[in-house]
Design a protein around this motif. Structure first.
Motif, PDB file in Angstrom:
ATOM      1  N   ARG A   1       0.819  -1.217   0.000  1.00 43.59           N
ATOM      2  CA  ARG A   1       0.000   0.000   0.000  1.00 43.59           C
ATOM      3  C   ARG A   1       0.849   1.261   0.000  1.00 43.59           C
ATOM      4  N   PHE A   2       0.462   2.208  -0.875  1.00 44.97           N
ATOM      5  CA  PHE A   2       1.031   3.553  -0.887  1.00 44.97           C
ATOM      6  C   PHE A   2      -0.119   4.545  -0.805  1.00 44.97           C
ATOM      7  N   ARG A   3       0.155   5.671  -0.162  1.00 45.78           N
ATOM      8  CA  ARG A   3      -0.891   6.671   0.059  1.00 45.78           C
ATOM      9  C   ARG A   3      -0.524   7.990  -0.604  1.00 45.78           C
ATOM     10  N   LEU A   4      -1.537   8.648  -1.164  1.00 48.50           N
ATOM     11  CA  LEU A   4      -1.445  10.048  -1.553  1.00 48.50           C
ATOM     12  C   LEU A   4      -2.508  10.793  -0.759  1.00 48.50           C
ATOM     13  N   LEU A   5      -2.187  11.984  -0.313  1.00 50.12           N
ATOM     14  CA  LEU A   5      -3.122  12.783   0.478  1.00 50.12           C
ATOM     15  C   LEU A   5      -3.361  14.104  -0.227  1.00 50.12           C
ATOM     16  N   VAL A   6      -4.632  14.440  -0.400  1.00 55.62           N
ATOM     17  CA  VAL A   6      -5.022  15.703  -1.024  1.00 55.62           C
ATOM     18  C   VAL A   6      -5.563  16.615   0.069  1.00 55.62           C
ATOM     19  N   LYS A   7      -5.011  17.806   0.142  1.00 54.26           N
ATOM     20  CA  LYS A   7      -5.434  18.796   1.146  1.00 54.26           C
ATOM     21  C   LYS A   7      -5.857  20.054   0.403  1.00 54.26           C
ATOM     22  N   THR A   8      -7.069  20.530   0.688  1.00 50.47           N
ATOM     23  CA  THR A   8      -7.582  21.699  -0.017  1.00 50.47           C
ATOM     24  C   THR A   8      -8.207  22.686   0.967  1.00 50.47           C
ATOM     25  N   ALA A   9      -8.432  23.884   0.464  1.00 51.72           N
ATOM     26  CA  ALA A   9      -9.220  24.856   1.220  1.00 51.72           C
ATOM     27  C   ALA A   9     -10.675  24.396   1.246  1.00 51.72           C
ATOM     28  N   ARG A  10     -11.436  24.953   2.168  1.00 47.63           N
ATOM     29  CA  ARG A  10     -12.815  24.514   2.363  1.00 47.63           C
ATOM     30  C   ARG A  10     -13.678  24.761   1.131  1.00 47.63           C
ATOM     31  N   ASP A  11     -13.403  25.824   0.383  1.00 47.59           N
ATOM     32  CA  ASP A  11     -14.274  26.202  -0.731  1.00 47.59           C
ATOM     33  C   ASP A  11     -13.880  25.552  -2.057  1.00 47.59           C
ATOM     34  N   VAL A  12     -12.882  24.696  -2.059  1.00 46.46           N
ATOM     35  CA  VAL A  12     -12.477  24.013  -3.285  1.00 46.46           C
ATOM     36  C   VAL A  12     -13.460  22.873  -3.579  1.00 46.46           C
ATOM     37  N   ARG A  13     -13.819  22.723  -4.845  1.00 45.19           N
ATOM     38  CA  ARG A  13     -14.711  21.627  -5.250  1.00 45.19           C
ATOM     39  C   ARG A  13     -13.865  20.353  -5.364  1.00 45.19           C
ATOM     40  N   LEU A  14     -13.672  19.707  -4.231  1.00 47.13           N
ATOM     41  CA  LEU A  14     -12.728  18.604  -4.129  1.00 47.13           C
ATOM     42  C   LEU A  14     -13.110  17.448  -5.053  1.00 47.13           C
ATOM     43  N   GLN A  15     -14.391  17.088  -5.068  1.00 44.47           N
ATOM     44  CA  GLN A  15     -14.795  15.946  -5.889  1.00 44.47           C
ATOM     45  C   GLN A  15     -14.549  16.198  -7.371  1.00 44.47           C
ATOM     46  N   ASP A  16     -14.802  17.427  -7.819  1.00 46.35           N
ATOM     47  CA  ASP A  16     -14.561  17.738  -9.230  1.00 46.35           C
ATOM     48  C   ASP A  16     -13.086  17.586  -9.573  1.00 46.35           C
ATOM     49  N   TYR A  17     -12.217  18.084  -8.694  1.00 45.71           N
ATOM     50  CA  TYR A  17     -10.779  17.956  -8.956  1.00 45.71           C
ATOM     51  C   TYR A  17     -10.358  16.491  -8.983  1.00 45.71           C
ATOM     52  N   LEU A  18     -10.835  15.700  -8.019  1.00 48.85           N
ATOM     53  CA  LEU A  18     -10.453  14.290  -7.973  1.00 48.85           C
ATOM     54  C   LEU A  18     -10.899  13.550  -9.240  1.00 48.85           C
ATOM     55  N   ARG A  19     -12.118  13.846  -9.706  1.00 46.79           N
ATOM     56  CA  ARG A  19     -12.597  13.161 -10.908  1.00 46.79           C
ATOM     57  C   ARG A  19     -11.755  13.530 -12.130  1.00 46.79           C
ATOM     58  N   GLU A  20     -11.441  14.806 -12.259  1.00 44.97           N
ATOM     59  CA  GLU A  20     -10.620  15.234 -13.396  1.00 44.97           C
ATOM     60  C   GLU A  20      -9.238  14.590 -13.325  1.00 44.97           C
ATOM     61  N   TRP A  21      -8.672  14.542 -12.142  1.00 44.93           N
ATOM     62  CA  TRP A  21      -7.344  13.947 -11.956  1.00 44.93           C
ATOM     63  C   TRP A  21      -7.349  12.466 -12.335  1.00 44.93           C
ATOM     64  N   LEU A  22      -8.310  11.724 -11.799  1.00 42.01           N
ATOM     65  CA  LEU A  22      -8.351  10.290 -12.069  1.00 42.01           C
ATOM     66  C   LEU A  22      -8.668  10.000 -13.538  1.00 42.01           C
ATOM     67  N   PHE A  23      -9.403  10.901 -14.196  1.00 37.65           N
ATOM     68  CA  PHE A  23      -9.739  10.712 -15.603  1.00 37.65           C
ATOM     69  C   PHE A  23      -8.497  10.815 -16.489  1.00 37.65           C
ATOM     70  N   ARG A  24      -7.626  11.783 -16.189  1.00 36.39           N
ATOM     71  CA  ARG A  24      -6.452  11.963 -17.045  1.00 36.39           C
ATOM     72  C   ARG A  24      -5.269  11.089 -16.624  1.00 36.39           C
ATOM     73  N   ALA A  25      -5.361  10.489 -15.435  1.00 35.16           N
ATOM     74  CA  ALA A  25      -4.247   9.680 -14.950  1.00 35.16           C
ATOM     75  C   ALA A  25      -4.249   8.307 -15.610  1.00 35.16           C
ATOM     76  N   GLU A  26      -3.126   7.645 -15.497  1.00 29.64           N
ATOM     77  CA  GLU A  26      -2.995   6.277 -15.987  1.00 29.64           C
ATOM     78  C   GLU A  26      -3.965   5.368 -15.232  1.00 29.64           C
ATOM     79  N   LYS A  27      -4.649   4.498 -15.981  1.00 33.50           N
ATOM     80  CA  LYS A  27      -5.631   3.610 -15.365  1.00 33.50           C
ATOM     81  C   LYS A  27      -4.928   2.421 -14.701  1.00 33.50           C
ATOM     82  N   PRO A  28      -5.462   1.948 -13.581  1.00 31.34           N
ATOM     83  CA  PRO A  28      -4.850   0.795 -12.898  1.00 31.34           C
ATOM     84  C   PRO A  28      -4.843  -0.438 -13.798  1.00 31.34           C
ATOM     85  N   ARG A  29      -3.765  -1.207 -13.699  1.00 30.05           N
ATOM     86  CA  ARG A  29      -3.643  -2.428 -14.487  1.00 30.05           C
ATOM     87  C   ARG A  29      -3.234  -3.585 -13.582  1.00 30.05           C
ATOM     88  N   GLY A  30      -3.530  -4.774 -14.041  1.00 31.43           N
ATOM     89  CA  GLY A  30      -3.132  -5.960 -13.299  1.00 31.43           C
ATOM     90  C   GLY A  30      -3.758  -5.987 -11.917  1.00 31.43           C
TER      91      GLY A  30
END
Length: 727
Positions: free
Chosen positions: A684-713
């Protein structure tokens, strides 16, 4: 050809609906539960929407199932839950959708007198016949208990023809509670609080208030203030209004005592919903809730997703409890989802706690939640006096874990015929087994964790994956016989020490991993409440909502145990746990006291407990959170990358970090190997996202995961918005 297309959501880890043609003769509406083909199999799904069209080459809906449709509020909850947690919408539906099956229910069989006495009489048989006089039907176990015999004696009398068996109707899942069955004697503070809660329920039930936002109310009362009796009055008002009530509890071990208290107030038990309720009975509860016939449900977090027909109140008891966080599959916090569910249903939420979470207190300060306070214990009883024992100057003798001051307090308490609790939040006998010859430490082959010795089971056990092995005679590394020694205490070792010091005292050890499971815990909790134990040794199970009238002393063996982790909530959680466990003392007629063994009496948590300056602790802890931008003043999300091999997990974690591209106000930390780097054979490896209260966190996470490499194997990525665990 059918002219309608149904978008069907299927309860699998899929984040989309599938289009099916609606055949003539199957009228459908949104929410209907249907059977559809998916690949080579048929699946159950829910109609999410309908649209006109002339579908070509679409598979047909096979059938509409004869079950109640999913209500609009529940469908909205599924959509919200998927959006907020980033879980696939089908996984969120899996929490809600329940299709009745054919699970059998254990039949109830009674016995009654039917024939002449047996040819051979014994004292035990005589007692049974006396207890069965009158021709009444008795449950087999109840008759045996009443006569003071084993059930084998009953079976023998059935075989002789003296008793006959009678099939009984299934026990009702829940009768209608009577809101006026037993009016409680409340204190002035309790009456005011109960009136406020009942008024909120009545207002929400008023048709003229339809569409208005129902309140979230914090019921903030010190330990022993009678919070349960107060929110029972809100439940009574919901029943009077013909609406349903849901009471959520953090531990199913609590429900037995709670059910008895509920029955004393309302004349009957509520329906129970948790993992211990199974088979046909579970289906009957589900059917009763759906039809509105079951008016009150008490249960664990899964009860939150039941299809209530007319929900009028949600109570989250012990709202601060970490057990409300679901950390596998769909990661959600029950308290937060309860608030969303109640808003969708138009009913109030009561959050009850003696030690509210900082998130809840901040929402009260921001006027998002209301607050009702119970500042005093019921009956004018005092809170326990708390004093520390500095283990640097007053240590236990060698090989012991109780200091002389604590032992003396125990001796005084037991001699006075009172009850004492020894608290250590560590299961087993010893957390580490060490070889004195080579220094080898017994560790789990599947997890990066030491094996915990459980002497009662004669095993070394991993508390993360369940791996167990026999305690070896010789060190597995160097082969030296008799060189293995336990290091540190668990509750079993404290029980052993208590037995050596107080051999005549009656002792009960409470731990969730003892044989017998929930039923054993319920029996032992009832025995403690009845005064059938002099010394209780337990883990955090004993800290949660129990009322032990004879308990006057609580000894905390290691008050520092939760203060050294890297968890940003470590101080708050330790304070809550110790405040709760010390609150078990002095709830009866005699005053209580608590002793904290600590190496850090000057620590803000320990100092606040000793001085009773609760508000000062919360003020300082809240200010520290705000200065650091931590929840509830900022937002966090964790991404846990796991794989069957370390290189794959680390590689994908680094690929995610390269694709992060955080905008202003977003900080991405990691990847870093998780503190528990290996669990159940997955690295297991962890990444932690820390944002200000008014940031649309879910929107950022979805955009990030969409453009990132998809899990394999074997690689998996789990997203946890608002994480509670940092291991």
């Amino acid at each position: 050809m059918a002219a309608t297309v149904a978008e069907i959501l299927i309860p699998l880890a899929l984040d989309q609906t599938y289009s099916y043609a609606v055949p003539d003769g199957i009228p459908l509406a949104p929410g209907d539960v249907v059977q559809v083909p998916l690949g080579p199999r048929s699946r159950v799904g829910v109609v999410w929407s309908l649209r006109p069209g002339a579908p070509a080459n679409l598979k047909l809906v096979e059938a509409r199932l004869p079950v109640a449709p999913l209500a609009p509020a529940l469908r909205k909850l599924v959509d919200w839950l998927s959006w907020y947690t980033l879980a696939p919408k089908g996984s969120a539906l899996g929490l809600v959708l329940r299709v009745p099956g054919e699970a059998p229910e254990v039949s109830r069989v009674g016995v009654r007198l039917a024939g002449p006495p047996p040819a051979r009489m014994t004292p035990a048989r005589t007692r049974v016949l006396q207890a069965a006089e009158g021709g009444l039907i008795h449950l087999r176990r109840e008759l045996a208990d009443r006569a003071g015999v084993g059930t084998g004696v009953i079976d023998g009398l059935v075989d002789e023809g003296t008793l006959e068996t009678v099939a009984l109707r299934p026990e009702p899942v829940a009768e209608r509670p009577d809101p006026d069955h037993a009016q409680p004697a409340l204190s002035e503070h309790q009456r005011a609080a109960a009136a406020a809660l009942a008024a909120a329920v009545a207002t929400a039930a008023d048709p003229s208030m339809a569409g208005a936002a129902a309140p979230v109310i914090l019921l903030d009362g010190v330990t022993g203030s009678g919070k349960t009796e107060v929110y029972f009055e809100a439940v009574a008002e919901a029943v009077r209004q013909g609406r349903q009530a849901l009471i959520l509890m953090p531990e199913i071990a609590l429900t037995s005592v709670f059910l008895e208290r509920f029955a004393a107030r309302f004349g009957t038990r509520p329906a129970a919903w948790h993992s211990g309720v199974s088979g046909r009975r579970r289906e009957r509860v589900l059917a009763g809730v759906t039809a509105g016939e079951v008016q009150v449900v008490a249960g664990a977090r899964s009860a939150l997703f039941l299809p209530f027909r007319n929900l009028g109140l949600v109570v989250v008891d012990e709202e601060h409890e970490g057990a409300y966080k679901q950390e596998d599959g769909v990661c959600y916090h029950t308290r937060d989802i309860a608030i969303v569910r109640a808003r969708l249903e138009g009913c109030p939420v009561v959050l009850a706690s003696a030690t509210p979470s900082i998130e809840t207190r901040v929402n009260v300060a921001r006027k998002r939640f209301a607050r009702v306070a119970l500042p005093e214990r019921f009956g004018g009883r005092r809170l326990p006096d708390i004093r520390p024992i500095d283990l640097r100057s007053d240590p236990p003798p060698p090989g012991r874990f109780m200091s002389p001051g604590l032992v003396e307090a125990l001796r005084t308490t037991v001699a006075a015929g009172e009850q004492a609790l020894l608290f250590l939040n560590r299961r087993g006998y010893a957390p580490l087994t060490l070889c004195r010859t080579c220094g080898h430490r017994s560790s789990c082959p599947n997890c990066s964790a030491w094996l915990v010795e459980h002497r009662f089971r004669r095993a070394l056990v991993c508390h993360h994956c369940g791996h167990a092995e026999r305690v070896p005679e010789a060190c597995m590394a160097c082969g030296t016989v008799g060189s293995l020694v336990p290091c540190g205490p668990g509750v079993e070792r404290i029980a052993e020490e208590a037995a050596a010091l107080f051999p005549e005292a009656r002792r009960i050890v409470l731990s969730s991993d003892f044989p017998g499971g929930t039923e054993r815990l319920r029996t032992e909790l009832a025995a403690i409440a009845a005064g059938e134990a002099d010394i209780v040794i337990g883990t955090q199970l004993v800290a949660k909502g129990h009322n032990f009238p004879a308990m006057t002393l609580v000894g905390v063996l290691d008050a520092d145990i939760g203060l050294t982790s890297g968890d940003p909530r470590a101080a708050e959680r330790t304070f809550q746990l110790l405040q709760q466990v010390t609150g078990r003392a002095g709830r009866g007629a005699r005053p209580g006291r608590a002793i904290l063994q600590t190496y850090q009496p000057e620590h803000p948590v320990i100092a606040a407990l000793i001085s009773g300056e609760v508000e000062r602790f919360y003020r300082e802890e809240t200010a520290a959170r705000e200065a650091a931008g931590l929840p509830p003043f900022g937002r966090l999300a964790s991404l846990i990358v796991s794989a069957a091999d370390r290189a794959s997990a680390e590689s994908h974690g680094r690929a995610l970090a390269r694709a992060a591209d955080p905008p202003p106000g977003v900080l991405v930390l990691g990847p870093a190997e998780a503190p528990l780097a290996l669990i159940r054979g997955r690295h297991r490896f962890r990444l932690l996202v820390k944002t200000a209260r008014d940031v649309r966190l879910q929107d950022y996470l979805r955009e990030w995961l969409f453009r990132a490499e998809k899990p394999r194997g074997s690689v998996r990525v789990q997203v946890d918005v608002d994480p509670q665990s940092f291991l």
